[in-house]
Design a protein around this motif. Structure first.
Motif, mmCIF file in Angstrom:
data_model
loop_
_atom_site.group_PDB
_atom_site.id
_atom_site.type_symbol
_atom_site.label_atom_id
_atom_site.label_comp_id
_atom_site.label_asym_id
_atom_site.label_seq_id
_atom_site.Cartn_x
_atom_site.Cartn_y
_atom_site.Cartn_z
ATOM 1 N N THR A 98 0.843 -1.197 0.000
ATOM 2 C CA THR A 98 0.000 0.000 0.000
ATOM 3 C C THR A 98 0.880 1.250 0.000
ATOM 4 O O THR A 98 2.105 1.157 0.035
ATOM 5 C CB THR A 98 -0.910 0.022 1.238
ATOM 6 N N ASP A 101 -0.929 6.157 -3.143
ATOM 7 C CA ASP A 101 -1.723 7.346 -3.450
ATOM 8 C C ASP A 101 -0.838 8.577 -3.349
ATOM 9 O O ASP A 101 0.166 8.594 -2.620
ATOM 10 C CB ASP A 101 -2.898 7.453 -2.485
ATOM 11 N N GLN A 223 -2.514 0.338 -8.073
ATOM 12 C CA GLN A 223 -2.917 1.394 -7.148
ATOM 13 C C GLN A 223 -2.461 2.770 -7.607
ATOM 14 O O GLN A 223 -3.172 3.758 -7.426
ATOM 15 C CB GLN A 223 -2.373 1.103 -5.752
ATOM 16 N N LYS A 226 -5.000 4.022 -10.232
ATOM 17 C CA LYS A 226 -6.340 4.267 -9.667
ATOM 18 C C LYS A 226 -6.329 5.465 -8.706
ATOM 19 O O LYS A 226 -7.216 6.321 -8.756
ATOM 20 C CB LYS A 226 -6.837 3.016 -8.952
ATOM 21 N N ARG A 227 -5.341 5.510 -7.815
ATOM 22 C CA ARG A 227 -5.296 6.602 -6.829
ATOM 23 C C ARG A 227 -5.010 7.938 -7.509
ATOM 24 O O ARG A 227 -5.488 8.984 -7.089
ATOM 25 C CB ARG A 227 -4.211 6.318 -5.783
ATOM 26 N N TRP A 231 -7.330 11.225 -7.094
ATOM 27 C CA TRP A 231 -6.718 12.414 -6.482
ATOM 28 C C TRP A 231 -6.877 13.637 -7.372
ATOM 29 O O TRP A 231 -7.267 14.706 -6.913
ATOM 30 C CB TRP A 231 -5.251 12.117 -6.207
#
Length: 313
Positions: A98, A101, A223, A226-227, A231
């Motif tokens: 993770t 983002d 990720q 997508k993030r 954002w």
């Protein structure tokens, strides 16, 4: 560590499936020509070049790239203290599950600047690295200027390669990302340059583009994209730069095949603190395709800022 194979003869071993699906879990930093710096428990591969008392540049490369994508620019700015970082999930930095983002990465690179005790820093971001550069400026007062190369205000001004959605599929995505035909991956890498550009001049290592594109673990790949969309969907880079009110230089190649250049520039030009530049016969990667021109633009940008500071003092 070895894994015991308990499958019966004639079946496809479970370990073979794991190997085929590639990098789907967290991985530690591998390092490289620079130094691995631990920031809040996360290892980042960082490379520093130039005089310690030179103007500080924090260089953040784009998605699927590495610090090597700035090699040609760094040698043309010998008077600067350039700090290059392999983005989280890329190159020699750690690949956690993770944290991909922009806000998380912005905080991470802001803390890195603190660890390195750098002030009055100019961020030089390429493509997705530009997003993280803006996010870093939102979390750090150490940044005083920004240079964004080849990045639109949000995804509405850009397009992704055809079939990109397949990489996000469970099981299938990791296989395609890490074990798909090299010519397919190279075609995507080639899209980052203008038609007709001699790829033999891009990198010292001819496999660099392919290896960097395959280096991400799957969470970093899915990720990050997508993030990023979420954002910038909340607030585009043009609006964020307007709120930061920091001097910014936005550079595009006219032949960029990832962004609608005019649509992106129209929005950036509406922000009073942003200066724009367009390089003809150049694609998505100006710092490789036209490094002399980009180095001159950055040097002029830094000089203009220094003159403005002298006038106000």
């Amino acid at each position: 560590m070895t894994t015991k194979n308990t499958s019966s003869r004639g079946r496809w071993p479970l370990r073979s499936i794991r190997d085929l699906t590639g990098r789907t879990s967290a991985e530690p930093a591998t390092g490289g020509v620079g130094t691995v710096v631990c920031v809040d428990g996360i290892d980042l591969h960082v490379r520093a070049d130039g005089p310690v008392d030179g103007p500080a540049l924090l260089m953040l490369h784009g998605f699927g790239a590495s610090t090597a994508w700035f090699d040609q620019l760094v040698v043309r700015l010998p008077e600067c203290r350039t700090i290059r970082v392999d983005l989280l999930g890329h190159g020699g930095s750690a690949r956690p599950m993770t944290g991909y983002d922009p806000d998380s990465q912005g905080r991470l690179y802001a803390r890195l600047l603190g660890e390195l005790n750098l002030n009055e820093v100019t961020v030089v971001g390429h493509s997705m690295g530009s997003l993280f550069g803006v996010a870093t400026a939102e979390y750090s007062t150490r940044i005083t200027r920004l240079v964004l190369i080849g990045e639109g205000p949000d995804t509405s001004t850009g397009t992704l390669p055809p079939g990109e959605w397949m990489i996000h599929l469970p099981w299938i995505g990791p296989i395609l990302q890490h074990h798909g035909p090299a010519f397919v991956t190279n075609r995507v890498v080639r899209r980052a340059f203008a038609p007709g550009f001699d790829m033999g001049t891009a990198f010292t290592d001819p496999r660099r583009g392919l290896d960097d594109a395959r280096s991400l673990n799957h969470p970093a790949f899915t990720q990050s994209i997508k993030r990023r969309k979420a954002w910038t969907g909340r607030l585009g880079l043009d609006a964020r730069l307007d709120e930061l009110a920091l001097p910014a230089l936005v550079v595009f190649g006219r032949e960029d095949r990832f962004y609608n250049v005019e649509a992106a520039l129209t929005r950036y030009r509406a922000v009073p603190t942003i200066t724009t530049a367009v390089l003809e016969q150049v694609g998505h990667t100006p710092m490789i395709e036209a490094p002399d021109h980009v180095a001159d633009l950055i040097r002029e940008f830094l000089s203009a800022g220094d003159k403005a500071a002298e006038t106000s003092s």
